[in-house]
Design a protein around this motif. Structure first.
Motif, PDB file in Angstrom:
ATOM      1  N   HIS A   1       3.643  16.333 -15.854  1.00 57.86           N
ATOM      2  CA  HIS A   1       2.246  15.975 -16.050  1.00 57.86           C
ATOM      3  C   HIS A   1       1.351  17.215 -15.846  1.00 57.86           C
ATOM      4  O   HIS A   1       1.803  18.220 -15.311  1.00 57.86           O
TER       5      HIS A   1
ATOM      6  N   GLU B   1       5.483   7.248  -8.141  1.00 56.22           N
ATOM      7  CA  GLU B   1       5.709   7.994  -9.379  1.00 56.22           C
ATOM      8  C   GLU B   1       5.494   9.492  -9.149  1.00 56.22           C
ATOM      9  O   GLU B   1       6.215  10.333  -9.695  1.00 56.22           O
ATOM     10  N   LEU B   2       4.511   9.825  -8.327  1.00 53.53           N
ATOM     11  CA  LEU B   2       4.267  11.241  -8.070  1.00 53.53           C
ATOM     12  C   LEU B   2       5.329  11.833  -7.141  1.00 53.53           C
ATOM     13  O   LEU B   2       5.622  13.032  -7.209  1.00 53.53           O
TER      14      LEU B   2
ATOM     15  N   LEU C   1       0.797  -1.232   0.000  1.00 50.92           N
ATOM     16  CA  LEU C   1       0.000   0.000   0.000  1.00 50.92           C
ATOM     17  C   LEU C   1       0.830   1.283   0.000  1.00 50.92           C
ATOM     18  O   LEU C   1       0.538   2.195  -0.780  1.00 50.92           O
TER      19      LEU C   1
ATOM     20  N   ILE D   1       1.634   3.033  -3.128  1.00 48.19           N
ATOM     21  CA  ILE D   1       0.543   3.618  -3.916  1.00 48.19           C
ATOM     22  C   ILE D   1      -0.068   4.834  -3.218  1.00 48.19           C
ATOM     23  O   ILE D   1      -0.382   5.837  -3.859  1.00 48.19           O
ATOM     24  N   ALA D   2      -0.300   4.732  -1.940  1.00 46.94           N
ATOM     25  CA  ALA D   2      -1.049   5.745  -1.198  1.00 46.94           C
ATOM     26  C   ALA D   2      -0.290   6.132   0.070  1.00 46.94           C
ATOM     27  O   ALA D   2       0.480   5.331   0.584  1.00 46.94           O
ATOM     28  N   PRO D   3      -0.515   7.326   0.614  1.00 46.84           N
ATOM     29  CA  PRO D   3      -1.415   8.372   0.144  1.00 46.84           C
ATOM     30  C   PRO D   3      -0.899   9.110  -1.091  1.00 46.84           C
ATOM     31  O   PRO D   3      -1.639   9.897  -1.660  1.00 46.84           O
ATOM     32  N   ILE D   4       0.337   8.843  -1.476  1.00 43.73           N
ATOM     33  CA  ILE D   4       0.826   9.398  -2.743  1.00 43.73           C
ATOM     34  C   ILE D   4       1.698   8.317  -3.373  1.00 43.73           C
ATOM     35  O   ILE D   4       2.467   7.651  -2.679  1.00 43.73           O
ATOM     36  N   SER D   5       1.537   8.126  -4.684  1.00 41.09           N
ATOM     37  CA  SER D   5       2.276   7.045  -5.332  1.00 41.09           C
ATOM     38  C   SER D   5       3.741   7.438  -5.512  1.00 41.09           C
ATOM     39  O   SER D   5       4.102   8.619  -5.511  1.00 41.09           O
TER      40      SER D   5
HETATM   41  C1  LIG Z   1      -6.481   1.660   1.339  1.00 46.49           C
HETATM   42  C2  LIG Z   1      -6.511   3.052   0.795  1.00 46.49           C
HETATM   43  C3  LIG Z   1      -6.880   4.088   1.615  1.00 46.49           C
HETATM   44  C4  LIG Z   1      -6.974   5.381   1.133  1.00 46.49           C
HETATM   45  N1  LIG Z   1      -7.356   6.355   1.984  1.00 46.49           N
HETATM   46  C5  LIG Z   1      -7.476   7.595   1.530  1.00 46.49           C
HETATM   47  C6  LIG Z   1      -7.909   8.642   2.399  1.00 46.49           C
HETATM   48  O1  LIG Z   1      -8.171   8.406   3.580  1.00 46.49           O
HETATM   49  N2  LIG Z   1      -8.006   9.894   1.930  1.00 46.49           N
HETATM   50  C7  LIG Z   1      -7.724  10.169   0.636  1.00 46.49           C
HETATM   51  O2  LIG Z   1      -7.825  11.336   0.245  1.00 46.49           O
HETATM   52  N3  LIG Z   1      -7.321   9.210  -0.216  1.00 46.49           N
HETATM   53  C8  LIG Z   1      -7.190   7.924   0.191  1.00 46.49           C
HETATM   54  N4  LIG Z   1      -6.782   6.941  -0.666  1.00 46.49           N
HETATM   55  C9  LIG Z   1      -6.528   7.287  -2.054  1.00 46.49           C
HETATM   56  C10 LIG Z   1      -5.033   7.398  -2.329  1.00 46.49           C
HETATM   57  O3  LIG Z   1      -4.561   8.652  -1.911  1.00 46.49           O
HETATM   58  C11 LIG Z   1      -4.845   7.168  -3.838  1.00 46.49           C
HETATM   59  O4  LIG Z   1      -5.161   5.783  -4.099  1.00 46.49           O
HETATM   60  C12 LIG Z   1      -3.433   7.456  -4.272  1.00 46.49           C
HETATM   61  O5  LIG Z   1      -3.132   8.831  -4.211  1.00 46.49           O
HETATM   62  C13 LIG Z   1      -3.198   6.987  -5.720  1.00 46.49           C
HETATM   63  O6  LIG Z   1      -4.155   7.600  -6.561  1.00 46.49           O
HETATM   64  P1  LIG Z   1      -5.142   6.731  -7.477  1.00 46.49           P
HETATM   65  O7  LIG Z   1      -5.633   5.562  -6.723  1.00 46.49           O
HETATM   66  O8  LIG Z   1      -6.092   7.678  -8.083  1.00 46.49           O
HETATM   67  O9  LIG Z   1      -4.181   6.117  -8.570  1.00 46.49           O
HETATM   68  P2  LIG Z   1      -3.726   6.847  -9.910  1.00 46.49           P
HETATM   69  O10 LIG Z   1      -3.362   8.278  -9.628  1.00 46.49           O
HETATM   70  O11 LIG Z   1      -4.683   6.519 -10.977  1.00 46.49           O
HETATM   71  O12 LIG Z   1      -2.361   6.061 -10.123  1.00 46.49           O
HETATM   72  C14 LIG Z   1      -2.287   4.807 -10.815  1.00 46.49           C
HETATM   73  C15 LIG Z   1      -0.870   4.640 -11.296  1.00 46.49           C
HETATM   74  O13 LIG Z   1      -0.563   5.688 -12.221  1.00 46.49           O
HETATM   75  C16 LIG Z   1       0.595   6.385 -11.773  1.00 46.49           C
HETATM   76  N5  LIG Z   1       0.506   7.805 -12.114  1.00 46.49           N
HETATM   77  C17 LIG Z   1      -0.529   8.642 -11.889  1.00 46.49           C
HETATM   78  N6  LIG Z   1      -0.234   9.890 -12.283  1.00 46.49           N
HETATM   79  C18 LIG Z   1       1.039   9.826 -12.776  1.00 46.49           C
HETATM   80  C19 LIG Z   1       1.920  10.788 -13.344  1.00 46.49           C
HETATM   81  N7  LIG Z   1       1.561  12.056 -13.491  1.00 46.49           N
HETATM   82  N8  LIG Z   1       3.140  10.369 -13.716  1.00 46.49           N
HETATM   83  C20 LIG Z   1       3.502   9.056 -13.583  1.00 46.49           C
HETATM   84  N9  LIG Z   1       2.711   8.113 -13.064  1.00 46.49           N
HETATM   85  C21 LIG Z   1       1.498   8.489 -12.666  1.00 46.49           C
HETATM   86  C22 LIG Z   1       0.638   6.184 -10.278  1.00 46.49           C
HETATM   87  O14 LIG Z   1       1.916   6.367  -9.769  1.00 46.49           O
HETATM   88  C23 LIG Z   1       0.166   4.759 -10.160  1.00 46.49           C
HETATM   89  O15 LIG Z   1       1.217   3.873 -10.386  1.00 46.49           O
HETATM   90  C24 LIG Z   1      -6.656   5.652  -0.211  1.00 46.49           C
HETATM   91  C25 LIG Z   1      -6.244   4.601  -1.045  1.00 46.49           C
HETATM   92  C26 LIG Z   1      -6.173   3.323  -0.558  1.00 46.49           C
HETATM   93  C27 LIG Z   1      -5.737   2.201  -1.506  1.00 46.49           C
END
Ligand SMILES: Cc1cc2nc3c(=O)[nH]c(=O)nc-3n(C[C@H](O)[C@H](O)[C@H](O)COP(=O)(O)OP(=O)(O)OC[C@H]3O[C@@H](n4cnc5c(N)ncnc54)[C@H](O)[C@@H]3O)c2cc1C
Length: 87
Positions: free
Chosen positions: A87, A70-71, A61, A64-68
């Motif tokens: 981006h 890649e970001l 986890l 991926i989260a709260p920031i991936s």
């Molecule tokens: C269990 C869980 C709990 C969470 N709890 C919260 C919470 O309490 N509050 C909240 O606000 N959020 C929450 N989240 C959301 C979490 O912040 C996001 O899942 C996370 O920021 C990734 O965004 P996304 O899921 O939209 O994936 P995406 O942004 O769609 O990312 C998918 C893939 O694409 C890549 N990617 C995206 N943009 C780019 C770019 N510009 N350049 C290169 N690669 C890129 C990413 O790195 C990743 O590998 C939660 C997520 C999970 C799984």
């Protein structure tokens, strides 16, 4: 790196670079440790009846989260290395 980030944070100084790097590396270290635990325990590491399977799943986890990651790399590229926004 976590300590490097904690120090300016505690003193209310800018710490975006250090915090992002710490978060990236901590996610890598946690996942690596959980992966090694699964490997060490073999089938018992993979079996859902034991905690290691959950550690492995949950250690995924922070990559991926709260920031991936890649970001985080995008942040470092732009705000630390001065490269163009990607981006
Ligand atoms: C269990 C869980 C709990 C969470 N709890 C919260 C919470 O309490 N509050 C909240 O606000 N959020 C929450 N989240 C959301 C979490 O912040 C996001 O899942 C996370 O920021 C990734 O965004 P996304 O899921 O939209 O994936 P995406 O942004 O769609 O990312 C998918 C893939 O694409 C890549 N990617 C995206 N943009 C780019 C770019 N510009 N350049 C290169 N690669 C890129 C990413 O790195 C990743 O590998 C939660 C997520 C999970 C799984």
């Amino acid at each position: 790196m976590v300590r490097e980030a904690a120090d300016p944070h505690r003193r209310r100084l800018p710490c975006g670079e250090e915090a992002n790097l710490a978060k990236y590396l901590a996610a890598e270290a946690g996942f690596f440790a959980a992966d090694r635990a699964v490997q060490t325990l073999g089938g018992f590491g993979y079996a859902t009846e034991y905690h290691v399977e959950r550690y492995f799943r949950e250690a995924r986890l922070p990559r991926i989260a709260p920031i991936s990651q890649e970001l985080i790399l995008a942040y470092v590229s732009e705000h630390v290395l001065g490269l163009p926004r990607s981006h």
